[in-house]
Design a protein around this motif. Structure first.
Motif, PDB file in Angstrom:
ATOM      1  N   LEU A 151       0.821  -1.210   0.000  1.00 16.43           N
ATOM      2  CA  LEU A 151       0.000   0.000   0.000  1.00 16.43           C
ATOM      3  C   LEU A 151       0.854   1.259   0.000  1.00 16.43           C
ATOM      4  CD1 LEU A 151      -2.932  -0.925   2.388  1.00 16.43           C
ATOM      5  CD2 LEU A 151      -2.763  -1.086  -0.102  1.00 16.43           C
ATOM      6  N   LEU A 152       2.065   1.154   0.581  1.00 14.27           N
ATOM      7  CA  LEU A 152       2.938   2.324   0.611  1.00 14.27           C
ATOM      8  C   LEU A 152       3.317   2.774  -0.787  1.00 14.27           C
ATOM      9  CD1 LEU A 152       5.232   1.487   3.642  1.00 14.27           C
ATOM     10  CD2 LEU A 152       3.781   3.498   3.392  1.00 14.27           C
ATOM     11  N   GLN A 153       3.181   1.868  -1.772  1.00 19.45           N
ATOM     12  CA  GLN A 153       3.504   2.252  -3.152  1.00 19.45           C
ATOM     13  C   GLN A 153       2.302   2.856  -3.870  1.00 19.45           C
ATOM     14  OE1 GLN A 153       4.683  -1.322  -5.183  1.00 19.45           O
ATOM     15  NE2 GLN A 153       5.416  -2.216  -3.278  1.00 19.45           N
ATOM     16  N   ASN A 154       1.176   3.010  -3.175  1.00 17.31           N
ATOM     17  CA  ASN A 154      -0.062   3.489  -3.802  1.00 17.31           C
ATOM     18  C   ASN A 154      -0.396   2.727  -5.073  1.00 17.31           C
ATOM     19  OD1 ASN A 154      -0.713   5.548  -1.963  1.00 17.31           O
ATOM     20  ND2 ASN A 154       0.942   6.792  -2.848  1.00 17.31           N
ATOM     21  N   PRO A 155      -0.552   1.416  -4.977  1.00 18.45           N
ATOM     22  CA  PRO A 155      -0.770   0.644  -6.203  1.00 18.45           C
ATOM     23  C   PRO A 155      -2.142   0.927  -6.810  1.00 18.45           C
ATOM     24  CG  PRO A 155      -1.147  -0.744  -4.307  1.00 18.45           C
ATOM     25  CD  PRO A 155      -0.699   0.583  -3.770  1.00 18.45           C
ATOM     26  N   ARG A 156      -2.224   0.785  -8.153  1.00 17.58           N
ATOM     27  CA  ARG A 156      -3.516   0.887  -8.813  1.00 17.58           C
ATOM     28  C   ARG A 156      -4.128  -0.499  -8.936  1.00 17.58           C
ATOM     29  NH1 ARG A 156      -4.540   5.716 -10.939  1.00 17.58           N
ATOM     30  NH2 ARG A 156      -6.627   4.903 -10.604  1.00 17.58           N
ATOM     31  N   LEU A 157      -3.250  -1.505  -9.014  1.00 17.23           N
ATOM     32  CA  LEU A 157      -3.718  -2.887  -9.100  1.00 17.23           C
ATOM     33  C   LEU A 157      -2.990  -3.680  -8.019  1.00 17.23           C
ATOM     34  CD1 LEU A 157      -5.261  -5.182 -10.573  1.00 17.23           C
ATOM     35  CD2 LEU A 157      -3.212  -5.489 -11.974  1.00 17.23           C
ATOM     36  N   LEU A 158      -3.765  -4.294  -7.122  1.00 16.80           N
ATOM     37  CA  LEU A 158      -3.183  -5.096  -6.046  1.00 16.80           C
ATOM     38  C   LEU A 158      -3.537  -6.563  -6.291  1.00 16.80           C
ATOM     39  CD1 LEU A 158      -1.750  -5.320  -3.274  1.00 16.80           C
ATOM     40  CD2 LEU A 158      -3.976  -4.952  -2.204  1.00 16.80           C
ATOM     41  N   ILE A 159      -2.503  -7.403  -6.388  1.00 13.63           N
ATOM     42  CA  ILE A 159      -2.733  -8.829  -6.628  1.00 13.63           C
ATOM     43  C   ILE A 159      -2.548  -9.582  -5.312  1.00 13.63           C
ATOM     44  CG2 ILE A 159      -2.031 -10.834  -7.974  1.00 13.63           C
ATOM     45  CD1 ILE A 159      -0.740  -8.874  -9.970  1.00 13.63           C
ATOM     46  N   MET A 160      -3.528 -10.393  -4.938  1.00 11.70           N
ATOM     47  CA  MET A 160      -3.440 -11.173  -3.708  1.00 11.70           C
ATOM     48  C   MET A 160      -3.481 -12.658  -4.087  1.00 11.70           C
ATOM     49  SD  MET A 160      -3.870  -8.779  -1.135  1.00 11.70           S
ATOM     50  CE  MET A 160      -4.219  -9.876   0.191  1.00 11.70           C
TER      51      MET A 160
END
Lengths: 504, 356
Positions: A151-160
């Motif tokens: 989250l610290l990278q301010n992602p636009r797409l987060l893959i879990m």
């Protein structure tokens, strides 16, 4: 809504395998998008391409409308794609903030980073103290570190990637609340799992993969779990048949079973009574004594006199081979290196446990033909996909080897069978076959102990349920009428969920 | 750039090819070494590998081949059992020396009696002595977790000191004009181990080596014990699951390999060596480790590797006499052989790919 990520005709071929074939789908801002498929359906390959670990052979990707072709994960992160892996990459001896700093290109000074971590974790309802050492954290908390790192990278797409496999149900609920909050803030989330129920209750859309191809993108809430499973496997799921079982006289009595911990978890005064024809399910978060319990029952770990009795006969001083002769069989979780020797052929692997019961070893001499025949018998009875008994165990896929390992014990006509994680990493079709075999075995009058972390599986199979927590076994409860919430509390033990012990 | 890619399984071709490659590489690098030292490399290699078999002095050196290969094969076949199980007996040299001392003790105690049972009793004593010396690291590992590698290796030096003590003290030949060393058993018929066929180089040790190879082949491929040994080496947890007790396997492997090394020592002291001297241990126990690995821990391979290493001994001696090559030549060759073997071994488990 706008596409955050779009894939067009992605393809990837490995020697002998078409891992992805013409895969097209889109993830939109603000949605939790499930990627659903059996093992080997191509989920991992697809995600690796998105995260820059593997380059596609054909097709294009687009991120935020611009062409996207990452060379490596660093480029993917710079473009706004973040990923939380199933296995954590954290250093136990370092603090949360130090671990987060290690993953950053230009980490800010520690005090500032700690403040940002604290702010962010508060904001998303993921309480986490930046100064704590990783070693002191539970699996759920460790996962939070990984998520915050992303989250610290301010992602636009987060893959879990299968994030709930290490969590208790309550911890999973916290995770989903966070994901929902993230989605509402506009992050697109790609959620990989094969747990149908959690996808149905938490995901907005699901793209289903089968044999490398997209079957379709559907609204998971509009379909039943059975329908989703059918799309995943490409056939109607076989419903397991629980009929024909009548728990009868006790076959296995365990009393006051304690073991020295050593490197693992010590068992503490474990007691249970298993009846003929009954399946006792034992749940628990990994690393709470599951392996140790199986080893103590199989005879690998020496046990104190008077602790284990099979049909009235004290077996607690007997070794594994003597217990097998008496009818107490076991199938450990780790297929490669424990339940089977990867370098050995399937025929040789039958000798590990079936030597005496199948008459494959007589007066110390190995009957190779009998071993080959028995391996062939297991292969046929359990539909093990392999060229034949001479194939090395390590060359089989996980599901096929698991069918072989379980089949080897089931065909041994056990009085009591203890299995740990019988369907771990096994595709849905094979899992259903294994579960049915276990139910059939119970119907024939054997007593079964099924240790698993898959609660759905335990609820499906077992007549009674108990939880293993830090080496202690709870009192059994009838499975009938037990809710997931109650089970979650049992798994967490008396101290609540945060202390559910997870090893490093 | 190249990179290594793991293979799914070890192909039989490479398992057979790597020892051959290692031998060729040893010849080439050895030749370069000799050239750098100012010797003719081709002549040196020919003297070491060809002349002992087919050269002008072959009539003398061919029987020597059996004399040297016998103990190497006998020791290596025992070591291979343990190596398959991941139990590392590095101290066969010590077990060889102690076996020889125990066997010789029986003979010296019986001297000058003439009885049929003396030689069989020596064989039993030799095996028992080697077994006992091998059991020391086994017991220390089972009781205290001591590394059998270090203990067995260090016991070699203890055994060497005992040999020296015996040669200067209790076993010194009373009719030997105060020279160190025991009576020569070759001159004591009831206790001697002569060539079974005159000048063939084949004594009872060679027979024992062949029997040991046959026995270990049977155990490893047909008996449940061999299956347990292989399982313990490949997957220790699976072995425990199958009911193998690791302590028993440690005792068995170190005991058997010790007994076979002790036998080799006995046959040597009663035969070619003839007496216990300060320098009785001549390195067979260490060279046998190379034989076991070069032979891929397989009985047939050990047979071939034993003959090859014996060849380097004889060829090395020949090269010393004919070309004045230094005495360390043999050790350098044997060392290079193991080095290249371990190096090329990577090819059985990995393939080399050009990086894209």
């Amino acid at each position: 809504m706008s596409n955050v990520f779009r894939a067009e005709g992605l393809g990837k071929t490995y020697p002998g395998v078409r891992a992805n074939d013409d895969v097209s789908f889109a993830v939109e801002a603000g949605e939790i998008h499930a990627l659903l498929g059996e093992n080997g359906a191509g989920k991992s390959t697809l995600v690796k391409m998105i995260y820059g670990l593997v380059r596609p052979d054909e097709g294009q990707m687009a991120l935020l409308g611009a062409p996207y072709a990452p060379h490596d994960p660093r480029a993917a992160r710079a473009a706004g794609v973040a990923m939380v892996f199933q296995h954590f990459s954290l250093f136990d001896a370092m603090t949360v903030a130090e671990n987060v700093a290690l993953g950053m290109e230009n980490p800010p000074p520690q005090p500032e980073l700690s403040r940002r971590i604290a702010d962010l974790s508060q904001g998303y309802g993921l309480p986490l103290n930046p100064a704590r050492r990783i070693a002191a954290l539970s699996a759920g908390e460790r996962q939070r570190v990984e998520i915050l790192r992303c989250l610290l990278q301010n992602p636009r797409l987060l893959i879990m990637d299968e994030p709930t496999s290490v969590l208790t149900p309550q911890e999973a609920e916290i995770l989903f609340a966070t994901l929902r909050q993230l989605a509402e803030a506009g992050t697109a989330i790609l959620y990989i799992s094969h747990k149908l129920e959690e996808i149905r209750s938490h995901c907005d859309r699901a793209t289903i993969l089968r044999q490398g191809k997209v079957v379709g993108t559907v609204d998971p809430r509009a379909h039943s779990a059975r329908e989703l499973a059918a799309m995943m496997v490409g056939a109607e799921m076989r419903l397991v048949d629980r009929s024909g079982r009548k728990p009868a006289a006790p076959v296995l009595q365990v009393r006051g079973l304690s073991t020295a911990g050593g490197e693992g978890v010590a068992l503490k005064e474990v007691a249970l009574t298993l009846r003929s024809g009954e399946i006792l399910g034992i749940g628990g978060v990994a690393g709470n004594g599951q392996e140790e319990l199986l080893s103590a029952l199989s005879g690998e770990t020496p046990t104190a006199p008077g602790t284990i009795a099979l049909e009235g006969r004290d077996l607690s001083r007997a070794g594994p081979e003597a217990r097998r002769r008496a009818g107490l069989l076991a199938a450990p979780e780790d297929r490669l290196g424990h339940a089977a020797v990867p370098e050995f052929s399937l025929a040789e692997n039958t000798l590990l446990t079936a030597g005496a019961r199948q008459n494959l070893i007589r007066r110390g001499l190995i009957d190779r033909k009998a071993a080959t025949d028995f391996a062939q018998q297991v292969i046929r009875a359990f539909d093990v996909r392999t060229p034949g008994p001479d194939t090395a165990a390590g060359a089989l896929s996980g599901g096929n080897l698991q069918k072989f390992v379980i089949g080897r014990e089931v065909l041994g006509r056990p009085r009591v069978l203890v299995v740990n994680q019988p369907t771990w990493g096994v595709d849905a079709g094979a899992a259903a076959a294994i579960r049915q075999a276990l139910l059939d075995l119970a119907a024939q009058g054997a007593g079964l102990i099924v240790i698993s972390q898959d609660l759905d599986e335990l609820l499906e199979l077992s007549d009674r349920f108990c939880a293993l927590n830090q080496g202690r076994l709870s009192a059994p409860r009838p499975t009938e009428g037990l809710t997931i919430e109650e089970i979650g509390l049992m798994l967490g033990g008396a101290h609540g969920m945060e202390v559910a012990h997870v090893p490093a | 750039m190249f990179r290594l890619e793991p293979r799914a399984s070890a192909p039989l071709l490479w398992q057979v090819a790597t020892p051959v490659l290692a031998v060729l590489a040893t010849m080439i690098v050895g030749g370069c070494l000799f050239a750098a030292m100012g010797f003719d490399p081709v002549a040196a290699i020919r003297t070491i590998f060809w002349d002992p078999l087919f050269g002008p002095t072959a009539a003398y050196s061919r029987p020597q081949l059996l004399v040297k290969a016998g103990p190497l094969i006998l020791i290596a076949s025992g070591l291979a059992l343990g190596f398959r199980a991941g139990i590392w007996n590095i101290g066969a040299e010590g077990q060889y020396i102690i076996g020889a001392i125990c066997g010789a003790a029986v003979a010296l105690a019986a001297y000058p009696m003439d009885a049929f049972w003396i030689f069989p009793a020596m064989i039993l004593a030799g095996a028992a002595g080697g077994w006992a010396w091998g059991m020391v690291p086994a017991v220390l590992r089972n009781w205290f977790g001591a590394s059998e590698i270090l203990v067995s290796l260090m016991l070699v030096y203890v055994a060497q000191r005992i040999a020296a003590w015996m040669a200067f003290g209790p076993m010194k030949n009373p009719e030997g004009f105060n020279f160190p060393g025991s009576r020569n058993l070759q001159q004591y018929e009831a206790a001697s181990n002569p060539d079974l066929i005159a000048n063939s180089g084949l004594h009872w040790g060679g027979v024992a080596a062949v029997l040991a190879l046959a026995a270990t082949w049977f155990v490893m491929s047909r008996h449940v014990l061999g299956f347990h040994i292989r399982t313990a080496g490949a997957a220790p947890r699976a072995a425990r699951f199958a009911g193998v007790r690791p302590e028993r396997l440690v005792a068995l492997c170190l005991g058997v390999s010790g007994a076979l090394a002790g036998l080799a020592g006995l046959f040597e002291v009663a035969g070619p060596a003839g007496q216990i001297t300060e320098s009785f241990g001549s390195g067979y126990g260490f060279t046998a480790i190379i034989v076991a690995f070069l032979g891929r821990l397989h009985p047939l391979g050990i047979l071939l590797a034993g003959l090859l290493l014996a060849l380097t001994y004889i060829g090395g001696e020949l090269a010393q006499m004919m070309l004045n090559l230094p005495a360390a030549t043999v050790q350098v060759f044997q060392g290079m052989l193991l080095f290249f073997l371990l190096g090329f071994d990577i090819l059985t488990r990995y393939r080399i790919r050009r990086r894209a």
